[in-house]
Design an enzyme around this catalytic site. Structure first.
Site, PDB file in Angstrom:
ATOM      1  N   GLU A 111       0.845  -1.198   0.000  1.00 53.31           N
ATOM      2  CA  GLU A 111       0.000   0.000   0.000  1.00 53.31           C
ATOM      3  C   GLU A 111       0.878   1.245   0.000  1.00 53.31           C
ATOM      4  O   GLU A 111       2.086   1.154   0.190  1.00 53.31           O
ATOM      5  CB  GLU A 111      -0.957  -0.010   1.197  1.00 53.31           C
ATOM      6  N   LYS A 113       2.532   4.707   1.283  1.00 48.98           N
ATOM      7  CA  LYS A 113       2.866   5.390   2.534  1.00 48.98           C
ATOM      8  C   LYS A 113       2.486   6.849   2.320  1.00 48.98           C
ATOM      9  O   LYS A 113       3.165   7.575   1.600  1.00 48.98           O
ATOM     10  CB  LYS A 113       4.351   5.256   2.853  1.00 48.98           C
ATOM     11  N   ASP A 115       1.939  10.717   2.984  1.00 48.85           N
ATOM     12  CA  ASP A 115       2.815  11.667   3.665  1.00 48.85           C
ATOM     13  C   ASP A 115       1.992  12.826   4.238  1.00 48.85           C
ATOM     14  O   ASP A 115       1.921  13.902   3.664  1.00 48.85           O
ATOM     15  CB  ASP A 115       3.854  12.187   2.666  1.00 48.85           C
ATOM     16  N   TYR A 223      -5.510   3.220   7.149  1.00 53.10           N
ATOM     17  CA  TYR A 223      -4.695   2.047   6.819  1.00 53.10           C
ATOM     18  C   TYR A 223      -4.524   1.033   7.947  1.00 53.10           C
ATOM     19  O   TYR A 223      -3.732   0.121   7.831  1.00 53.10           O
ATOM     20  CB  TYR A 223      -3.314   2.481   6.335  1.00 53.10           C
ATOM     21  N   LYS A 310      11.028   3.754   1.464  1.00 53.60           N
ATOM     22  CA  LYS A 310      10.901   5.195   1.187  1.00 53.60           C
ATOM     23  C   LYS A 310      11.451   5.525  -0.204  1.00 53.60           C
ATOM     24  O   LYS A 310      12.529   5.066  -0.580  1.00 53.60           O
ATOM     25  CB  LYS A 310      11.683   5.992   2.246  1.00 53.60           C
ATOM     26  N   CYS A 404      17.996  48.830  -4.678  1.00 50.51           N
ATOM     27  CA  CYS A 404      16.766  48.265  -5.241  1.00 50.51           C
ATOM     28  C   CYS A 404      16.923  48.120  -6.755  1.00 50.51           C
ATOM     29  O   CYS A 404      17.274  49.088  -7.433  1.00 50.51           O
ATOM     30  CB  CYS A 404      15.566  49.157  -4.921  1.00 50.51           C
ATOM     31  N   CYS A 407      14.256  50.855  -8.388  1.00 47.25           N
ATOM     32  CA  CYS A 407      14.329  52.312  -8.245  1.00 47.25           C
ATOM     33  C   CYS A 407      15.709  52.806  -7.806  1.00 47.25           C
ATOM     34  O   CYS A 407      15.931  54.007  -7.721  1.00 47.25           O
ATOM     35  CB  CYS A 407      13.258  52.798  -7.269  1.00 47.25           C
ATOM     36  N   CYS A 422      13.545  47.513   0.155  1.00 47.61           N
ATOM     37  CA  CYS A 422      13.699  48.844  -0.413  1.00 47.61           C
ATOM     38  C   CYS A 422      12.809  49.788   0.393  1.00 47.61           C
ATOM     39  O   CYS A 422      11.599  49.602   0.443  1.00 47.61           O
ATOM     40  CB  CYS A 422      13.273  48.805  -1.884  1.00 47.61           C
ATOM     41  N   CYS A 428       8.723  53.659  -5.398  1.00 46.65           N
ATOM     42  CA  CYS A 428       9.223  52.456  -6.070  1.00 46.65           C
ATOM     43  C   CYS A 428       8.038  51.761  -6.743  1.00 46.65           C
ATOM     44  O   CYS A 428       7.092  51.322  -6.080  1.00 46.65           O
ATOM     45  CB  CYS A 428       9.899  51.567  -5.029  1.00 46.65           C
TER      46      CYS A 428
HETATM   47  S1  IVH Z   1       0.873   1.345   9.288  1.00 45.77           S
HETATM   48  C1  IVH Z   1       2.113  -0.257  13.462  1.00 45.77           C
HETATM   49  N1  IVH Z   1       0.393   2.160   6.845  1.00 45.77           N
HETATM   50  O1  IVH Z   1       3.891   6.133   8.590  1.00 45.77           O
HETATM   51  C2  IVH Z   1       2.112   0.281  12.093  1.00 45.77           C
HETATM   52  N2  IVH Z   1       1.469   3.691   8.320  1.00 45.77           N
HETATM   53  O2  IVH Z   1       6.449   5.444  10.190  1.00 45.77           O
HETATM   54  C3  IVH Z   1       1.155   1.387  11.919  1.00 45.77           C
HETATM   55  N3  IVH Z   1       1.914   5.888   7.317  1.00 45.77           N
HETATM   56  O3  IVH Z   1       2.908   6.767  11.898  1.00 45.77           O
HETATM   57  C4  IVH Z   1       1.372   2.189  10.721  1.00 45.77           C
HETATM   58  N4  IVH Z   1       1.028   5.463   5.355  1.00 45.77           N
HETATM   59  O4  IVH Z   1       1.770   8.013  10.038  1.00 45.77           O
HETATM   60  C5  IVH Z   1       0.920   2.481   8.037  1.00 45.77           C
HETATM   61  N5  IVH Z   1      -0.165   2.744   4.672  1.00 45.77           N
HETATM   62  C6  IVH Z   1       0.365   3.074   5.855  1.00 45.77           C
HETATM   63  C7  IVH Z   1       0.917   4.346   6.101  1.00 45.77           C
HETATM   64  C8  IVH Z   1       1.472   4.610   7.357  1.00 45.77           C
HETATM   65  C9  IVH Z   1       1.629   6.373   6.113  1.00 45.77           C
HETATM   66  C10 IVH Z   1       2.610   6.655   8.373  1.00 45.77           C
HETATM   67  C11 IVH Z   1       1.942   6.666   9.712  1.00 45.77           C
HETATM   68  C12 IVH Z   1       2.911   6.092  10.685  1.00 45.77           C
HETATM   69  C13 IVH Z   1       4.203   6.239   9.956  1.00 45.77           C
HETATM   70  C14 IVH Z   1       5.127   5.114  10.368  1.00 45.77           C
END
Ligand code: IVH
Length: 668
Positions: A111, A113, A115, A223, A310, A404, A407, A422, A428
């Site tokens: 899935e 991650k 942000d 998630y 990451k 500036c 001017c 300025c 200006c």
């Molecule tokens: S699972 C015990 N799934 O990443 C595990 N976390 O470094 C619970 N995050 O604090 C987290 N997408 O804020 C999980 N698909 C995803 C995620 C996710 C983003 C973030 C979350 C967590 C941090 C972990």
């Protein structure tokens, strides 16, 4: 360096970056650099158990606790995930899982991650009861009132097989589009920009005013489902159940069976994620079966059954054409790197702000240098460094201008400020035309037909130098301008006429007082009530207004004493512009709360906490921070913390809700 000294140094460094990231919302290094430092420290601490410290940054998961919210304990700790940066490391994790499960078959879910900023929400009997930030992993901030404003989060669930009580975790996000729009507004107001959607989302969630949160259009994707009574025995089906109950769940989730599947998933999303509407910084892989998750268990910080991969932030190296210096409406001079066009995260980058003289000097930019440009989670391209090996022999350092660029006036700088500006405010061109354009813009006086170009034209034809001149314009003057006819002249005159009914708070904002943005203008209007009163106030009196600190108070004071502004304001008043708040928006004032000490707790529906503070003061009361014997009563909103409640009961202090309170002050 000796191990002990290096450990101490790393701990100090990591503590500082933690503070920058979690408290100040302004990271100085990338997540990757942070994780590298953390890994170094973990390794050294493993090798040298004699230097262990329970307060080491390796022993916590970071804290985002801030003042104004109730701190509550998580029922189940919110852990983080182990991070990896290469496919090799993900393969190693896969092997560890295989071994840990003793050769049993297993499935992995892949899935996104996301942000943003993590949230834990508890539901009871299908209704949302509480939303808490991650905080330090054990305790977080109760942000229920703010979270309830996020439209994609269900308040009441769809009928279904949900447990009577469960917790769901996910990420609060600010979609790219919303983020770009918000930053555009902030740039226009010369307010600091959010570096990325993550900071914007967490900053918004910590706003003390739920109405502002609602306006910012946050989103949330979930998630992780936790309960004693889950609908399925595996993660994937639990998330599908949550989706049915009304939650937004990652649409990209997939079941994977082998290392090859995992690698393919990575290869696909490394590219495809760029088309998603929200920011992602990697992928998460989890063992699907809950029984197998239980068997694998947790380390002190993270589950063994999950890992995060990451993405590398995208960067490029390109040649500097020249640095331009641009003067803004407030006179600030910003250096901008003009680059040979380069492709980055799906867009072509030609320009990147160098922010100010200090940042430019630190980068040590020389003419025609090759610059590294990065665009990780950040939408604004950032110059991260210089490739010194490619520097042309004899190339000169690029100096910040001393005058500036428009001017020619020598630039000045305020003590402690990074920005040069300025000072030629009234001579200006970009400053003058910028102020006219700002005055006429939609959120200010809303004068249709006067944008950047028209403001410049009116100035260049010697017709308008200050906003007050606008109200002396005639149809004859306007209709003979190039590109103008009777119709557009009439449109502008009608806009000017209509602007006479624009409320006082927007007039304040329209005047371009430095450091007075939309929110401050609103607060000012409410507190000062009229221009005459604002003009008569001392710096100290101005400073007692909520949200107005010493710097802002001084700016307002100076602005109102500048002869050009005095003349402009007088002429605007004679032209019929609103110089006081309208009768019906004046909040009740009196002495109903004379001599009372009042504590505010929780979140409110009718006014924000700041507004209540102001109302208390306008009615002769005093707002105090903590409950004591001397407290007259507590003005309690939703989610007043249990500790405060207990204290009130112990000391016999009355608790008054919002509507009772408003009754008390309106009786007078
Ligand atoms: S699972 C015990 N799934 O990443 C595990 N976390 O470094 C619970 N995050 O604090 C987290 N997408 O804020 C999980 N698909 C995803 C995620 C996710 C983003 C973030 C979350 C967590 C941090 C972990």
């Amino acid at each position: 360096m000796e191990a002990e000294a290096r450990i101490r140094q790393l701990r100090e460094e990591l503590n500082r970056h933690n503070h920058n990231y979690y408290v100040l919302n302004s990271p100085e290094i990338s997540d990757k650099e942070f994780d590298m430092l953390m890994k170094q420290l973990e390794k050294l601490e493993d090798e040298h158990p004699e230097f262990a410290d329970p307060l080491s940054p390796t022993r916590r998961v970071g804290s985002d606790l801030s003042k104004g919210f109730e701190h509550v304990a998580h029922e189940r700790p919110m852990l983080s995930l182990a991070n990896t940066y290469s496919i090799g490391e993900v393969d190693e994790w896969f092997e560890r899982v295989r071994k840990g499960l003793g050769g049993e078959d297993f499935e992995i879910t892949g899935e996104m991650k996301y942000d943003g900023t993590s949230i834990s929400i508890t539901y009871e009997n299908g209704r949302l009861v509480r939303a808490v930030t991650r905080g330090d992993g054990l305790h977080g901030d109760d942000v229920t009132a703010n979270v309830k404003t996020i439209r994609s989060i269900p308040l009441v669930l769809q009928p279904g097989d949900w447990p009577d009580r469960f917790e769901i975790r996910g990420e609060i996000l600010m979609p790219w589009k919303v983020f770009e729009q918000l930053n555009k507004e902030r740039e226009y107001n010369e307010e600091p920009l959010f570096a990325n959607p993550r900071n914007a989302a967490s900053g918004t969630l910590k706003t003390q005013d739920p109405r502002e949160v609602a306006r910012r259009n946050l989103d949330a994707i979930f998630y992780y489902l936790l309960s004693d009574d889950l609908p399925a025995d595996n993660h994937f089906d639990n998330m599908e159940a949550a989706r049915r109950w009304g939650f937004k769940v990652s649409g990209e989730m997939k079941i994977l069976h082998s290392e090859e599947d995992v690698n393919e998933y990575i290869a696909y999303w490394d590219e495809a994620r760029k088309t998603l509407p929200v920011a992602t910084d990697g992928l998460v892989f989890k063992v699907n079966s809950l029984r197998q998750q239980l068997n694998l268990g947790f380390t002190a910080k993270s589950p063994r059954w999950a890992v995060a991969f990451k993405f590398n932030p995208e960067n490029a190296c390109t040649k500097l054409r020249f640095v331009s210096f641009e003067t803004g409406r407030m006179g600030t001079v910003t250096p901008v790197a003009n680059l040979e066009p380069v492709q980055l995260s799906g867009t072509i980058v030609k320009r990147a702000s160098l922010h100010n003289a200090d940042i430019m000097r630190e980068l040590d930019i020389h003419e025609h240098d090759w610059l590294y440009v990065e665009k990780g989670g950040e939408i604004i391209p950032k110059i991260t460094g210089v490739d010194k090996d490619r520097r042309e022999p004899g190339a000169q350092v690029v100096q910040f201008v001393s005058h500036c660029p428009v001017c020619g006036t020598p630039l000045v700088k305020n003590e402690g400020d990074a920005a040069w500006f300025c000072p030629n405010k009234y001579g200006c061109r970009p400053q003058i035309t910028g102020r006219i354009e700002h005055f006429c813009a939609r959120r200010m006086m809303n004068i249709d037909g006067i944008g950047e170009e028209t403001a410049e034209l009116l100035y260049d034809r010697n017709l308008v130098k200050t906003p007050a001149d606008l109200y002396d314009l005639t149809k004859e003057q306007l209709s003979i301008l190039e590109r103008f006819g009777d119709k557009s002249a009439e449109r502008i005159l009608k806009g000017l006429d209509d602007s006479r009914s624009v409320p006082f708070e927007r007039v304040i904002y329209a005047l371009s007082i430095s450091n007075v943005g939309e929110t401050t203008a609103k607060r000012l209007a409410k507190s000062v009530v009229s221009m005459d009163r604002m003009r008569s106030m001392s710096v100290e009196q101005l400073q007692s207004i909520p949200d107005v600190g010493p710097v802002v108070a001084q700016c307002i004071y100076d602005f109102l004493r500048d002869p050009v502004n005095v003349d402009t304001i007088d002429r605007l008043a004679s032209a019929g512009i609103q110089m006081q708040v309208s009768e019906d928006s004046i909040q009740p004032a009196g002495n109903a709360l004379e001599g009372k000490s009042i504590v505010i707790s929780g979140t409110f529906a009718r006014h924000s906490r700041d507004e209540y503070k102001e109302i208390i003061e306008r009615n002769g009361g005093k707002n105090v921070g903590s409950i004591s014997k001397k407290t007259s009563f507590v003005l309690a909103g939703e989610n007043m913390g249990p500790a405060k409640l207990e204290k009130c009961q112990a000391l016999g202090i009355p608790i008054i809700d919002e509507s009772e309170f408003l009754k008390i002050i309106s009786q007078e």
